[in-house]
Design an enzyme around this catalytic site. Structure first.
Site, PDB file in Angstrom:
ATOM      1  N   THR A 281       0.827  -1.197   0.000  1.00  0.00           N
ATOM      2  CA  THR A 281       0.000   0.000   0.000  1.00  0.00           C
ATOM      3  C   THR A 281       0.866   1.253   0.000  1.00  0.00           C
ATOM      4  O   THR A 281       1.993   1.233   0.509  1.00  0.00           O
ATOM      5  CB  THR A 281      -0.902  -0.009   1.266  1.00  0.00           C
ATOM      6  OG1 THR A 281      -1.416   1.307   1.476  1.00  0.00           O
ATOM      7  CG2 THR A 281      -0.136  -0.403   2.516  1.00  0.00           C
ATOM      8  N   ASP A 282       0.309   2.343  -0.514  1.00  0.00           N
ATOM      9  CA  ASP A 282       1.029   3.624  -0.478  1.00  0.00           C
ATOM     10  C   ASP A 282       1.191   4.127   0.958  1.00  0.00           C
ATOM     11  O   ASP A 282       2.019   5.005   1.218  1.00  0.00           O
ATOM     12  CB  ASP A 282       0.325   4.679  -1.350  1.00  0.00           C
ATOM     13  CG  ASP A 282      -1.091   5.013  -0.894  1.00  0.00           C
ATOM     14  OD1 ASP A 282      -1.633   4.313  -0.009  1.00  0.00           O
ATOM     15  OD2 ASP A 282      -1.658   5.994  -1.413  1.00  0.00           O
ATOM     16  N   GLU A 283       0.412   3.567   1.886  1.00  0.00           N
ATOM     17  CA  GLU A 283       0.457   4.069   3.269  1.00  0.00           C
ATOM     18  C   GLU A 283       1.804   3.811   3.935  1.00  0.00           C
ATOM     19  O   GLU A 283       2.125   4.420   4.956  1.00  0.00           O
ATOM     20  CB  GLU A 283      -0.689   3.462   4.094  1.00  0.00           C
ATOM     21  CG  GLU A 283      -2.029   3.788   3.467  1.00  0.00           C
ATOM     22  CD  GLU A 283      -3.237   3.490   4.330  1.00  0.00           C
ATOM     23  OE1 GLU A 283      -3.115   3.475   5.569  1.00  0.00           O
ATOM     24  OE2 GLU A 283      -4.312   3.271   3.754  1.00  0.00           O
TER      25      GLU A 283
ATOM     26  N   TYR B  76      -1.294  -0.497  11.143  1.00  0.00           N
ATOM     27  CA  TYR B  76      -1.555  -1.164   9.852  1.00  0.00           C
ATOM     28  C   TYR B  76      -0.420  -0.892   8.870  1.00  0.00           C
ATOM     29  O   TYR B  76       0.194  -1.817   8.336  1.00  0.00           O
ATOM     30  CB  TYR B  76      -2.894  -0.691   9.256  1.00  0.00           C
ATOM     31  CG  TYR B  76      -3.018  -0.978   7.768  1.00  0.00           C
ATOM     32  CD1 TYR B  76      -3.072  -2.295   7.297  1.00  0.00           C
ATOM     33  CD2 TYR B  76      -3.063   0.057   6.820  1.00  0.00           C
ATOM     34  CE1 TYR B  76      -3.168  -2.569   5.927  1.00  0.00           C
ATOM     35  CE2 TYR B  76      -3.158  -0.207   5.457  1.00  0.00           C
ATOM     36  CZ  TYR B  76      -3.210  -1.508   5.022  1.00  0.00           C
ATOM     37  OH  TYR B  76      -3.295  -1.777   3.668  1.00  0.00           O
TER      38      TYR B  76
ATOM     39  N   LYS C 258       2.511  -3.372   7.168  1.00  0.00           N
ATOM     40  CA  LYS C 258       2.693  -3.560   5.728  1.00  0.00           C
ATOM     41  C   LYS C 258       4.132  -3.189   5.319  1.00  0.00           C
ATOM     42  O   LYS C 258       4.737  -3.847   4.469  1.00  0.00           O
ATOM     43  CB  LYS C 258       1.687  -2.719   4.940  1.00  0.00           C
ATOM     44  CG  LYS C 258       0.235  -3.144   5.093  1.00  0.00           C
ATOM     45  CD  LYS C 258      -0.093  -4.508   4.521  1.00  0.00           C
ATOM     46  CE  LYS C 258      -0.042  -4.561   3.014  1.00  0.00           C
ATOM     47  NZ  LYS C 258      -0.519  -5.893   2.504  1.00  0.00           N
TER      48      LYS C 258
HETATM   49  P1  NAD Z   1      -9.852  -7.035   2.934  1.00  0.00           P
HETATM   50  O1  NAD Z   1      -9.745  -6.743   4.372  1.00  0.00           O
HETATM   51  O2  NAD Z   1     -11.129  -6.749   2.199  1.00  0.00           O
HETATM   52  O3  NAD Z   1      -9.495  -8.563   2.642  1.00  0.00           O
HETATM   53  C1  NAD Z   1      -8.461  -9.243   3.303  1.00  0.00           C
HETATM   54  C2  NAD Z   1      -8.685 -10.745   3.100  1.00  0.00           C
HETATM   55  O4  NAD Z   1      -7.606 -11.426   3.769  1.00  0.00           O
HETATM   56  C3  NAD Z   1      -9.985 -11.268   3.707  1.00  0.00           C
HETATM   57  O5  NAD Z   1     -10.637 -12.110   2.783  1.00  0.00           O
HETATM   58  C4  NAD Z   1      -9.527 -12.056   4.941  1.00  0.00           C
HETATM   59  O6  NAD Z   1     -10.390 -13.139   5.251  1.00  0.00           O
HETATM   60  C5  NAD Z   1      -8.158 -12.530   4.487  1.00  0.00           C
HETATM   61  N1  NAD Z   1      -7.260 -12.833   5.622  1.00  0.00           N
HETATM   62  C6  NAD Z   1      -7.040 -12.076   6.717  1.00  0.00           C
HETATM   63  N2  NAD Z   1      -6.169 -12.696   7.537  1.00  0.00           N
HETATM   64  C7  NAD Z   1      -5.815 -13.867   6.927  1.00  0.00           C
HETATM   65  C8  NAD Z   1      -4.930 -14.923   7.259  1.00  0.00           C
HETATM   66  N3  NAD Z   1      -4.229 -14.929   8.403  1.00  0.00           N
HETATM   67  N4  NAD Z   1      -4.816 -15.958   6.394  1.00  0.00           N
HETATM   68  C9  NAD Z   1      -5.519 -15.981   5.233  1.00  0.00           C
HETATM   69  N5  NAD Z   1      -6.379 -15.009   4.882  1.00  0.00           N
HETATM   70  C10 NAD Z   1      -6.519 -13.956   5.705  1.00  0.00           C
HETATM   71  O7  NAD Z   1      -8.645  -6.242   2.262  1.00  0.00           O
HETATM   72  P2  NAD Z   1      -8.528  -5.564   0.826  1.00  0.00           P
HETATM   73  O8  NAD Z   1      -9.004  -4.164   0.927  1.00  0.00           O
HETATM   74  O9  NAD Z   1      -9.100  -6.467  -0.195  1.00  0.00           O
HETATM   75  O10 NAD Z   1      -6.946  -5.507   0.684  1.00  0.00           O
HETATM   76  C11 NAD Z   1      -6.235  -6.598   0.123  1.00  0.00           C
HETATM   77  C12 NAD Z   1      -4.752  -6.285   0.132  1.00  0.00           C
HETATM   78  O11 NAD Z   1      -4.506  -5.091  -0.600  1.00  0.00           O
HETATM   79  C13 NAD Z   1      -4.194  -6.038   1.552  1.00  0.00           C
HETATM   80  O12 NAD Z   1      -2.925  -6.634   1.613  1.00  0.00           O
HETATM   81  C14 NAD Z   1      -4.094  -4.522   1.640  1.00  0.00           C
HETATM   82  O13 NAD Z   1      -3.047  -4.148   2.497  1.00  0.00           O
HETATM   83  C15 NAD Z   1      -3.797  -4.150   0.205  1.00  0.00           C
HETATM   84  N6  NAD Z   1      -4.259  -2.824  -0.219  1.00  0.00           N
HETATM   85  C16 NAD Z   1      -5.549  -2.431  -0.021  1.00  0.00           C
HETATM   86  C17 NAD Z   1      -5.973  -1.172  -0.465  1.00  0.00           C
HETATM   87  C18 NAD Z   1      -7.395  -0.717  -0.278  1.00  0.00           C
HETATM   88  O14 NAD Z   1      -7.696   0.450  -0.553  1.00  0.00           O
HETATM   89  N7  NAD Z   1      -8.321  -1.559   0.131  1.00  0.00           N
HETATM   90  C19 NAD Z   1      -5.069  -0.327  -1.118  1.00  0.00           C
HETATM   91  C20 NAD Z   1      -3.736  -0.758  -1.298  1.00  0.00           C
HETATM   92  C21 NAD Z   1      -3.354  -2.023  -0.867  1.00  0.00           C
HETATM   93  P1  TYD Z   2     -10.348   4.445   4.973  1.00  0.00           P
HETATM   94  O1  TYD Z   2     -11.370   4.010   3.963  1.00  0.00           O
HETATM   95  O2  TYD Z   2     -10.386   3.825   6.324  1.00  0.00           O
HETATM   96  O3  TYD Z   2      -8.922   4.254   4.276  1.00  0.00           O
HETATM   97  P2  TYD Z   2      -7.436   4.692   4.799  1.00  0.00           P
HETATM   98  O4  TYD Z   2      -7.513   5.151   6.189  1.00  0.00           O
HETATM   99  O5  TYD Z   2      -6.686   3.422   4.655  1.00  0.00           O
HETATM  100  O6  TYD Z   2      -7.009   5.747   3.827  1.00  0.00           O
HETATM  101  O7  TYD Z   2     -10.455   6.015   5.161  1.00  0.00           O
HETATM  102  C1  TYD Z   2     -10.305   6.894   4.058  1.00  0.00           C
HETATM  103  C2  TYD Z   2     -10.340   8.296   4.620  1.00  0.00           C
HETATM  104  O8  TYD Z   2     -11.644   8.549   5.149  1.00  0.00           O
HETATM  105  C3  TYD Z   2      -9.380   8.520   5.764  1.00  0.00           C
HETATM  106  O9  TYD Z   2      -8.834   9.827   5.680  1.00  0.00           O
HETATM  107  C4  TYD Z   2     -10.247   8.388   7.005  1.00  0.00           C
HETATM  108  C5  TYD Z   2     -11.587   8.920   6.532  1.00  0.00           C
HETATM  109  N1  TYD Z   2     -12.766   8.341   7.214  1.00  0.00           N
HETATM  110  C6  TYD Z   2     -13.698   9.183   7.818  1.00  0.00           C
HETATM  111  O10 TYD Z   2     -13.574  10.423   7.791  1.00  0.00           O
HETATM  112  N2  TYD Z   2     -14.783   8.612   8.423  1.00  0.00           N
HETATM  113  C7  TYD Z   2     -14.957   7.275   8.481  1.00  0.00           C
HETATM  114  O11 TYD Z   2     -15.960   6.810   9.096  1.00  0.00           O
HETATM  115  C8  TYD Z   2     -14.004   6.421   7.851  1.00  0.00           C
HETATM  116  C9  TYD Z   2     -14.155   4.931   7.881  1.00  0.00           C
HETATM  117  C10 TYD Z   2     -12.919   7.007   7.230  1.00  0.00           C
END
Ligand code: NAD
Ligand code: TYD
Length: 350
Positions: free
Chosen positions: A140-142, A165, A169
């Site tokens: 992630t970019d975070e 988090y 990562k």
């Molecule tokens: P999510 O939380 O929707 O899904 C995570 C999945 O991992 C779930 O299906 C969960 O059951 C599974 N999981 C958790 N712990 C596990 C374990 N110990 N063993 C096997 N499976 C397990 O997450 P997401 O939003 O789909 O993100 C997926 C990946 O992409 C993550 O690695 C996250 O860091 C990365 N990512 C997400 C975003 C975003 O905006 N959502 C952006 C950049 C990167």
């Molecule tokens: P989020 O979807 O949790 O992603 P991330 O924190 O990984 O970027 O949140 C996106 C942005 O929205 C973040 O700046 C936090 C804000 N946010 C709120 O203001 N209210 C909320 O209830 C949630 C879940 C997020």
């Protein structure tokens, strides 16, 4: 047939990715390993039942014996590691599971991949691997931390994560990098900006606001709502991972983003307007501790070196996403029952 292990394939990005890969590559077999935590949902993958190229295994990536068994059984040639605890707010309340899943889980997968892929696994100096294998870490970019009003994240920046988090990562990224340096394990790391799209769990900003709007519930905005995220449709993230998997240069990190910065308050107002609701639903609440002010991606490496381009405009992607949630109220109802009610109460004081 090429056997690809996708971990976390029942989550938001994972389920979109598994379907994307099966549609794009009929000759591939996708093995989806997912623990089915609160964020994993087999409902996301129901149209795959009966697909001979799709295998689901409920397992924990931290479980070395089970991961070993998966590699032994399915001749895994590539890993796309998406399994993770992924929500910043939960990591503030309960950091430990983020560290064990995101760091130790990744290390277990790396160890098992090394064992099965190295030509001579017993020789610690051997750096030769089976042809075509790759470990792709979905990061992630975070991990870069927060930006001020100007500037973009580039791949060469130091990692300065601010939440448990993002720290977990970042640690995983460094371990993947170390396995490449020390053992020669072929790998890439992708660092994507915030995703949105179908099947996102309604704890994240966009689906939470859509769901609350639909139920005429307050829309909790942290702080002043002026934090900026760089939004990308999940389908564009999937195509970027696909590109890195096939064309990424060994050992390289690729940022993924679509040059689409928006302040949180803009997004919430867009959702309110699209659903014909009133801005009186907005409620400014106490800010998230350590809240990163701004994320923005410099995507020039992946666009210029690999030729990737996002397809979605934010407007089209958001309209499609809102329409998807409207058409899938049953899916939302299922995931916001049970544990979610408890989570929401503890998180938002209801
Ligand atoms: P999510 O939380 O929707 O899904 C995570 C999945 O991992 C779930 O299906 C969960 O059951 C599974 N999981 C958790 N712990 C596990 C374990 N110990 N063993 C096997 N499976 C397990 O997450 P997401 O939003 O789909 O993100 C997926 C990946 O992409 C993550 O690695 C996250 O860091 C990365 N990512 C997400 C975003 C975003 O905006 N959502 C952006 C950049 C990167
Ligand atoms: P989020 O979807 O949790 O992603 P991330 O924190 O990984 O970027 O949140 C996106 C942005 O929205 C973040 O700046 C936090 C804000 N946010 C709120 O203001 N209210 C909320 O209830 C949630 C879940 C997020």
């Amino acid at each position: 047939m090429r056997n690809i292990l996708v971990t976390g394939g029942a989550g938001f990005i994972g389920s979109n990715f598994v379907k994307y890969m099966l549609d794009s590559y009929p000759e591939y077999r996708i093995i989806n390993v997912d623990l089915l935590t609160y964020a994993g949902n087999l409902e996301n993958l129901k149209e795959l039942s009966g697909n001979p190229n799709y295998i689901f295994i409920k397992a924990d990536i931290r479980n070395r014996d089970m991961m070993d068994d998966v590699f032994a059984t399915y001749n895994i040639e590539a890993v796309v590691n998406m399994a993770a605890e992924s929500h910043v707010d939960r990591s503030i309340v309960e950091p430990e599971i983020f560290l064990t899943t995101n760091i130790i889980g990744t290390q277990v997968l790396l160890d098992v991949a090394k064992k099965y892929w190295k030509l001579n696994p017993d020789d610690k100096y051997c750096r030769d691997y089976k042809a075509g294998v790759k470990f792709l870490q979905v990061s992630t970019d975070e991990v870069y931390g927060a930006l001020g009003e100007r500037g973009l994240f580039v791949e060469t920046m130091p990692l300065m994560p601010n939440s448990p988090y993002s720290a977990s990562k970042a640690a995983a990224d460094l371990i993947v990098r170390a396995y490449n340096e020390t053992f020669g394990l072929p790998m890439n790391i992708t660092r994507c900006s915030n995703n949105y799209g179908p099947y996102q769990f309604p704890e994240k900003l966009i689906p939470l606001m859509i769901n609350n709007c639909l139920n005429d519930k307050e829309l909790p905005i942290y702080g002043d709502g002026m934090q900026v995220r760089d939004w990308l449709h999940v389908a564009d993230h999937c195509s970027a991972i696909d590109m890195v998997l096939h064309k990424g240069v060994d050992g390289e990190v690729y940022n993924i983003g679509g040059n689409n910065e928006k302040a949180n308050i803009e997004i919430v107002k867009l959702i309110i307007n699209a659903l014909g609701k009133s801005e009186s639903l907005i409620k400014y609440v106490k800010d998230r501790p350590g809240h990163d002010r701004r994320y923005a991606i410099d995507n020039r490496k992946i666009t210029s070196q690999l030729g990737w381009e996002p397809i979605y405009t934010f407007e089209a992607g958001m309209q499609e996403t809102i329409d998807w949630y409207l058409a899938n109220l049953g899916w939302v109802e299922n995931v916001v029952s049970g544990d979610y009610v408890k989570y929401y109460g503890e998180m938002y004081g209801e």
